[in-house]
Scaffold this active site. Structure first.
Site, PDB file in Angstrom:
ATOM      1  N   TRP A  89      -3.398  -3.860 -12.943  1.00  0.00           N
ATOM      2  CA  TRP A  89      -2.172  -3.202 -12.715  1.00  0.00           C
ATOM      3  C   TRP A  89      -1.050  -3.090 -13.979  1.00  0.00           C
ATOM      4  CZ3 TRP A  89       2.794  -5.473 -11.983  1.00  0.00           C
ATOM      5  CH2 TRP A  89       3.854  -5.087 -11.426  1.00  0.00           C
ATOM      6  N   ASP A 134      -2.110 -13.687  -9.728  1.00  0.00           N
ATOM      7  CA  ASP A 134      -1.284 -12.701  -9.524  1.00  0.00           C
ATOM      8  C   ASP A 134      -1.937 -12.819  -8.140  1.00  0.00           C
ATOM      9  OD1 ASP A 134       0.289 -10.963  -8.266  1.00  0.00           O
ATOM     10  OD2 ASP A 134      -0.124  -9.420  -9.872  1.00  0.00           O
ATOM     11  N   LYS A 190       4.046  -6.863   0.587  1.00  0.00           N
ATOM     12  CA  LYS A 190       3.319  -6.315   0.775  1.00  0.00           C
ATOM     13  C   LYS A 190       2.749  -6.892   2.785  1.00  0.00           C
ATOM     14  CE  LYS A 190       2.022  -3.304  -2.774  1.00  0.00           C
ATOM     15  NZ  LYS A 190       3.175  -3.638  -3.845  1.00  0.00           N
TER      16      LYS A 190
END
Length: 428
Positions: free
Chosen positions: A157, A238, A274
């Protein structure tokens, strides 16, 4: 001929004039123009496009079957509960809403996880996953006893790199994605992690690797755990997509829970953007598995020292929403069904896209579209093909070929597949 006093006066005027000129220039005149964000830049180009066929595949947010932002029904019910409860707007403690952090920890680790049962999990609410990462990297830069070097997968990311660097960590990389197979280069990944100096910080995506959508298998996670333990590395997880990746919160948390079972003292960043669709509420958490309760207390104290000058106290509303859903059996079960529904819709789009690409005899092998998981997919498209899609088909994605599968729906998936097929064939 100028007298001494006249010359002095002249120099004074000149000096005053130049000083005035400098003062009249902006203080920020020498601030350089920064490069545009690659994802936000895609959105800007999309907004400027007037074509009715335009598609934005760069945005990292879920969209429903009509391409619209989606608020989960469980979230709407939780909103009503909070409204009826008429809670106050007082500051939260520095480490956040206690019911939220308790429930967030149980979701990630399991209610019976030893760190929770033994009261040795230091956890704090954060400003979503980004805030969790910033707190975590800042903590490591101050207190990690090993080398202040973090190893990130290639690719990762985009925000991982500046977050780590701005916190004072040195950034290095380990092999992850294989462009030839459009899959995981597991042998390269293992080799690089083994080669890293003992005690290195290794960042791992717990599930739905962003941007590739390629995850290790459970057997591969077990191998990675052994390597990390052997090398005395520090695992930094993560987890932004628990439940949203496969539709199964237990499956998506497998890596984290397995590493904890194997005795790793890991760090975990969570996001609820999300999986609950709470993008703008900025709800997250960061937790540290400690050796005992006394160590947990010391870590807690240092987390407060980092957070206090950053933002002092986290926002309350999103944390209350998550607590209302995870803490109520009926709402929790409804949410589990909803998050599975979102994951299943994305999986269905993968199937439809793959089938259409094959039907159109698109050159190349496209099985990775189905085998990848989560919101994103690395298509394998080349930068020039991406440019052609934007210029000729009004389809926008990042130049590395990453697309958000959530932006596809029954109204645009065929047009996208047809356009990709033409781009690969050189017909756009």
């Amino acid at each position: 001929m100028l007298t001494a006093s006249t010359a002095l006066f002249s120099r004074s005027i000149t000096k005053s004039g130049s000083t005035l000129a400098r003062r009249s220039a902006s203080i920020w005149a020498n601030v350089p123009q920064g490069p545009p964000d690659p994802i936000l830049g895609v959105t800007e180009k999309f907004k400027a496009d007037k074509s009715p066929k335009k598609i934005n595949l760069g945005v990292g947010a879920y969209r429903d079957g009509s391409g619209k932002p989606y608020v989960l029904p469980s979230v709407k019910k939780a909103e009503k509960l909070l409204f009826d409860a008429a809670g106050d707007k007082e500051y939260l403690p520095i480490t956040g809403l206690a019911p939220f952090t308790k429930l967030a920890a149980e979701l990630a680790y399991g209610k019976d996880s030893k760190p929770l049962v033994e009261n040795r999990l230091a956890i704090t609410q954060s400003i979503s996953g980004t805030g969790a990462l910033r707190i975590g990297t800042a903590f490591l830069a101050r207190h990690y006893p090993g080398a202040k070097t973090i190893y990130l997968p290639t690719p990762t990311w985009g925000n991982h790199i500046p977050i780590a660097k701005d916190s004072g960590l040195e950034v290095k990389h380990y092999t992850y994605f294989d462009k030839k197979t459009v899959g995981l280069d597991f042998e390269g990944m293992k080799a690089d992690i083994k080669a890293a100096p003992e005690g290195s910080i290794i960042l791992l995506h717990a599930c739905a690797h962003n941007p590739t959508g390629v995850d290790p298998t459970e057997a591969q996670w077990r191998e990675l755990s052994d390597i990390v333990k052997e090398k005395k590395h520090f695992p930094f997880f993560d987890m932004a997509y628990q439940g949203f990746a496969s539709g199964d919160i237990l499956k998506d948390a497998y890596a984290v829970r397995y590493f904890v079972e194997q005795g790793h003292q890991l760090l975990l960043c969570q996001s609820f953007a999300k999986n609950l669709g709470l993008y703008g509420e900025r709800v997250g958490a960061i937790s540290f598995v400690c050796a005992d309760a006394e160590e947990k207390a010391r870590v807690d104290s240092q987390l407060k020292i980092i957070i206090r000058p950053l933002y002092s106290n986290p926002p309350v509303h999103g944390a209350r929403l998550v607590s209302a859903i995870l803490g109520d059996e009926a709402l929790y079960n409804e949410w589990l069904s909803e998050v599975k529904g979102m994951a299943d819709r994305i999986i269905d789009m993968r199937e439809k896209l793959y089938n259409k690409l094959v039907e159109l005899n698109t050159p190349g092998e496209w099985g990775h579209i189905k085998s990848q998981i989560g919101m994103f997919s690395f298509t394998g498209l080349k930068p020039e093909q991406v440019d052609a899609l934007a210029e000729k088909a009004h389809i926008y994605l990042t130049r590395d070929g990453r697309i958000s599968m959530a932006a596809l729906n029954s109204n645009n998936v065929e047009y996208f597949a047809e356009s990709v097929s033409k781009a690969v064939k050189g017909e756009l």
